[in-house]
Motif scaffolding. Structure first.
Motif, mmCIF file in Angstrom:
data_model
loop_
_atom_site.group_PDB
_atom_site.id
_atom_site.type_symbol
_atom_site.label_atom_id
_atom_site.label_comp_id
_atom_site.label_asym_id
_atom_site.label_seq_id
_atom_site.Cartn_x
_atom_site.Cartn_y
_atom_site.Cartn_z
ATOM 1 N N HIS A 231 5.337 16.423 38.034
ATOM 2 C CA HIS A 231 6.439 15.568 38.485
ATOM 3 C C HIS A 231 7.242 16.197 39.610
ATOM 4 C CE1 HIS A 231 9.886 12.855 38.313
ATOM 5 N NE2 HIS A 231 10.674 13.880 38.018
ATOM 6 N N SER A 232 7.667 17.430 39.446
ATOM 7 C CA SER A 232 8.617 18.061 40.371
ATOM 8 C C SER A 232 7.878 18.702 41.537
ATOM 9 C CB SER A 232 9.456 19.099 39.629
ATOM 10 O OG SER A 232 10.196 18.486 38.597
ATOM 11 N N VAL A 233 7.788 17.965 42.650
ATOM 12 C CA VAL A 233 6.958 18.374 43.779
ATOM 13 C C VAL A 233 7.410 19.705 44.372
ATOM 14 C CG1 VAL A 233 6.128 17.725 46.067
ATOM 15 C CG2 VAL A 233 6.434 15.966 44.313
ATOM 16 N N LEU A 234 8.712 19.880 44.559
ATOM 17 C CA LEU A 234 9.241 21.027 45.305
ATOM 18 C C LEU A 234 9.727 22.166 44.418
ATOM 19 C CD1 LEU A 234 11.264 18.979 47.941
ATOM 20 C CD2 LEU A 234 9.028 20.055 48.267
ATOM 21 N N THR A 235 9.618 22.001 43.109
ATOM 22 C CA THR A 235 10.173 23.029 42.210
ATOM 23 C C THR A 235 9.185 23.428 41.118
ATOM 24 O OG1 THR A 235 11.276 21.335 40.869
ATOM 25 C CG2 THR A 235 12.551 22.294 42.667
ATOM 26 N N ILE A 236 9.254 22.795 39.970
ATOM 27 C CA ILE A 236 8.506 23.223 38.792
ATOM 28 C C ILE A 236 6.999 23.183 39.010
ATOM 29 C CG2 ILE A 236 8.026 22.692 36.363
ATOM 30 C CD1 ILE A 236 10.910 21.613 36.197
ATOM 31 N N HIS A 237 6.511 22.178 39.726
ATOM 32 C CA HIS A 237 5.066 22.019 39.901
ATOM 33 C C HIS A 237 4.589 22.402 41.303
ATOM 34 C CE1 HIS A 237 5.963 19.222 36.454
ATOM 35 N NE2 HIS A 237 5.077 20.038 35.957
ATOM 36 N N LEU A 238 5.407 23.150 42.016
ATOM 37 C CA LEU A 238 5.043 23.663 43.332
ATOM 38 C C LEU A 238 4.095 24.857 43.190
ATOM 39 C CD1 LEU A 238 5.661 23.754 46.494
ATOM 40 C CD2 LEU A 238 7.406 25.451 45.905
ATOM 41 N N ARG A 239 2.990 24.824 43.899
ATOM 42 C CA ARG A 239 2.085 25.974 43.952
ATOM 43 C C ARG A 239 2.421 26.841 45.160
ATOM 44 N NH1 ARG A 239 -2.528 25.738 40.709
ATOM 45 N NH2 ARG A 239 -2.988 23.699 39.761
#
Length: 262
Positions: A231-239
């Motif tokens: 869900h969180s593109v720029l934070t939690i789920h950013l690679r």
């Protein structure tokens, strides 16, 4: 508990508008970008993203809209903020037909302050998740010239899928400004994210045409983290590399272009 170190490099101040006061954290120099955090609050990964925007030559303003500034994300913390705090506050509209949230007026005033302090052609505004659509509604403030919607999740419910949490007047204003001032809108999400349905981005594309830049990432592009699909593109789920990092880089270049730094 708050993580004091996460915001250690930031100046902080209280900003009051129309009788409402909130804490704001500021870092960097150059034209201003207001970054509105996601649920559950101004957590360390939002601050990490803001650090990178500041390093690219901009002044970042981080208003604390709910939650504890700097506190790390946990599922109980997120659920508590969502159901025990945000959804019952009159400052936030979460359902279809309610238009933008009243808190957006406070954010517009913050944009005016930031522009006066930092100068440049205007101010960037980025919302995430619950605050995603706020950046579009803020376009009625002339100082806002670079809106970014990251996983905009409102309104909730089936009736709101093909809409965004902005009033018809706010949408019309944004559409007019995009044409008159040669501006545009950036949107980011993961495919399959129930909080950001296909219908919402289709609505934005239909409404704004080529002025809307759609960055839809595949679910497998996201890093493992809280929640499935990502869900969180720029934070939690950013690679650290790959499509999500490219999407982050695009938000930074978008701000630099619109704020006269490119």
């Amino acid at each position: 508990m708050a993580d004091i170190d996460a915001l250690a490099g930031y100046d902080r101040f209280k900003f009051t508008h129309d009788g409402r006061t909130r804490e704001v954290f500021r870092k960097g120099s150059g034209p201003a970008v207001i970054i509105m955090h996601e649920i559950p609050g101004l957590h360390p990964q939002v601050v990490d993203y803001a650090d990178r925007v500041a390093a690219a030559g901009m002044s970042v303003y981080l208003p604390s809209l709910f939650g504890a500034p700097g506190r790390k994300v946990t599922i109980p913390y997120a659920l508590g903020e969502m159901f025990m705090n945000i959804c019952i506050r009159r400052e936030f509209h979460v359902w279809a037909g309610q238009g933008s949230s009243p808190i957006v007026d406070w954010l517009r005033a913050l944009a005016r302050k930031a522009h006066a302090e930092c100068g440049g052609p205007g101010v960037g505004a980025l919302g995430m998740c619950f605050t995603g659509g706020f950046a579009l509604a803020m376009m009625t403030e002339p100082a806002v010239v670079a809106p970014v919607l990251s996983q905009p999740s409102l309104p909730l419910g089936k009736k709101g899928k093909a809409s965004i949490d902005s009033s018809p007047a706010e949408i019309a204003c944004a559409k007019r400004r995009f044409e008159d001032e040669d501006l545009s809108l950036l949107g980011l999400r993961f495919k399959g994210d129930d909080f950001v349905p296909d219908e919402r981005f289709a609505f934005l594309k239909e409404t704004f045409g080529d002025r809307f830049e759609d960055i839809t990432l595949a679910a497998e592009d996201g890093a493992p983290g809280t929640g499935r699909p990502p869900h969180s593109v720029l934070t939690i789920h950013l690679r650290n590399s790959g499509p999500t990092k490219d999407a982050e880089a695009r938000t930074v270049s978008f701000f630099r272009e619109r704020l006269g730094l490119a």
